[in-house]
Design an enzyme around this catalytic site. Structure first.
Site, short mmCIF file in Angstrom:
data_model
loop_
_atom_site.label_atom_id
_atom_site.label_comp_id
_atom_site.label_asym_id
_atom_site.label_seq_id
_atom_site.Cartn_x
_atom_site.Cartn_y
_atom_site.Cartn_z
N LYS A 135 0.84 -1.20 0.00
CA LYS A 135 0.00 0.00 0.00
C LYS A 135 0.87 1.25 0.00
CE LYS A 135 -4.12 -1.82 2.33
NZ LYS A 135 -5.09 -1.58 3.43
N ILE A 152 -5.71 -9.99 5.12
CA ILE A 152 -6.78 -10.60 5.90
C ILE A 152 -7.80 -11.13 4.89
CG2 ILE A 152 -8.51 -10.25 7.70
CD1 ILE A 152 -5.60 -9.80 8.60
N HIS A 203 -15.11 -5.36 3.95
CA HIS A 203 -14.66 -3.97 4.06
C HIS A 203 -15.79 -3.21 4.76
CE1 HIS A 203 -12.60 -0.31 2.03
NE2 HIS A 203 -13.34 0.09 3.05
N ARG A 225 -12.90 13.18 4.97
CA ARG A 225 -13.83 13.89 4.09
C ARG A 225 -15.17 13.17 4.11
NH1 ARG A 225 -13.97 10.04 0.22
NH2 ARG A 225 -12.01 8.95 -0.25
#
Length: 456
Positions: free
Chosen positions: A158, A203, A208, A293
């Site tokens: 990432k 995982i 999500h 946001r």
């Protein structure tokens, strides 16, 4: 309360903010690129001002142009929506220096949580569970190999400064790591100006799950329940729902409180989202990131809680306390959102800009909402994100919401451009989706292969 705000965005989110502001009695200023002169947000706002050519770098990402528009029109605050400048700490700082309120968190908090590695450290200190991973940034392929071998494959690469699905790679073996690391790092450098990476254990399978939070300047932080965003293509969300079928009352309380702890730890103000991965087998959940946001999928939370998140954002930025407490938050029924994009699913979801020659947006009935900036005759430009509408439904229960979404998608008519509406209809009608039996791998590894086979 503000008398006038500028919306530093376009499309459906700009329209959404304009409507909320008007209901609060606030005048609005729209900014637009040359190609967006006839866009709906420029028509609905009280004032509209051009800030540059079509390319977003010359217009919607041009901080000086946006601020100049605010100053010229006398806007007291700027709402950035999502995307563009919404998580740009430099822009938030510039707003502060010009004595213009930024409707969002402070630049300091953005920097703290925008850096994924720093955010990870903050969460550990706040007793929020995190995914096992590297202790800090990983800059070389040799470092990456050592960390991955320690964690065990598969691992996820990432971008430290990432977002929007960029700079992310799943790696299943050591042989695949070096090319994946190099390509992800280069992608991150191009997108964010920072090629630093970090590595996490995968995982899998996982859900999500994200939790909507609100915090004011008086230290009050609440959560508005969770959204399940597991249906994704290339790390981009396709369909979202609330509440998640994978979460019961006890786990909902635990994950909600973890999100509140996360927000309080960094003294968060305004609307934000704490994203988690949930291991359904063990009910263990892990912090992934914080989005500083409003989210694309905020309407599903608004439907199940009755809270207008955009209005709360504006009130918080104006110095007002939250209009409700945690005890006031009640989750009622079920909501689903389908993102409608101008793209061709049969051509690997290639963008499909062009002129809309006929349009019918579903309406009527209880619990149906369409957020869009489309109108008949509108030309979708090729320069921006392909999302052109969001269909959101609310039902007494999940089955009721699914049937309502099927009805809405059946009624939707967009002529002149190709959209993913039929794809969404097939997805919402899939037996696994109807049963709530899916995770983050489902769309890419199960649904799409069958879908592509059927459409060859």
């Amino acid at each position: 309360m503000f008398k006038k705000i500028l919306i530093a965005n376009r499309g459906e989110i700009a329209v959404r903010i304009i409507r909320a502001a008007r209901e609060l009695g606030i005048h609005t200023v729209a900014v637009y690129s040359e190609v967006d002169k006839e866009s709906l947000h420029t028509i609905l706002a009280d004032e509209a001002i051009c800030i540059g050519p079509a390319r977003s770098t010359d217009s919607y990402l041009n901080m000086n142009a946006v601020l100049s528009a605010a100053i010229v029109t006398g806007a007291e605050a700027i709402h950035p929506g999502f995307g563009f400048l919404s998580e740009n700490s430099k822009f938030a700082t510039m707003c502060e220096e010009m004595h213009i309120s930024f409707i969002g968190p402070s630049a300091k908090v953005m920097d703290k949580m925008g850096d994924k590695i720093n955010a990870r450290s903050e969460m550990i200190a706040a007793d929020v569970p995190v995914i096992p991973g590297s202790d800090g940034e990983v800059h070389t392929t040799q470092e990456a190999l050592e960390v991955a071998n320690y964690l065990g494959y598969p691992v996820m690469l990432k971008a430290s400064a990432g977002g929007g699905g960029k700079g992310i790679r799943k790696v299943n073996s050591a042989e695949d790591l070096i090319p994946a690391f190099e390509s992800a790092s280069q992608e991150a450098l191009a997108a964010f100006g920072n090629g630093a990476m970090y590595i996490e254990k995968v995982i899998y399978p996982a859900r999500h799950i994200e939790v909507q939070i609100l915090g004011d300047s008086y230290g009050h932080v609440i959560h508005l329940g969770e959204r399940d965003c597991s249906l994704q293509r290339n790390n981009q969300k396709v369909l979202e729902e609330s509440p998640s079928v994978a979460i019961g009352k006890t786990l909902r309380h635990q994950i909600g409180q973890a999100a509140v702890r996360a927000a309080k730890a960094v003294h968060y103000e305004n609307a934000g989202t704490i994203e988690f991965l949930l291991d359904e087998k063990t009910s263990a959940f892990y912090f992934m990131e914080m989005n500083t946001r409003v989210q694309v999928e905020h309407p599903v939370t608004e439907f199940v809680t009755g809270v207008d998140i955009i209005k709360e954002q504006i009130r918080i930025a104006a110095g007002q306390p939250l209009s409700l407490t945690q005890d006031d938050v009640m989750i009622s029924g079920h909501a689903i959102e389908c993102r409608i994009n101008a793209e061709n699913p049969k051509l690997n979801f290639a963008p499909s800009p062009g002129k809309i020659t006929d349009l019918y947006l579903p309406s009527g009935g209880v619990g149906l909402r369409v957020d869009s900036a489309m109108y008949n005759g509108y030309t979708i430009p090729p320069y921006y994100d392909s999302m052109i509408a969001k269909i959101i439904v609310h039902g007494d229960n999940r089955f009721d919401a699914l049937m309502k979404m099927q009805r809405a998608l059946y009624e939707l008519e967009i002529v002149g451009v190709t959209t993913n509406a039929d794809f969404q209809m097939d997805l919402i009608s899939d037996e696994h989706v109807i049963a709530g039996d899916y995770d983050t791998s489902f769309l890419m590894e199960t649904f799409l292969p069958n879908y592509n086979k059927d459409n060859d």
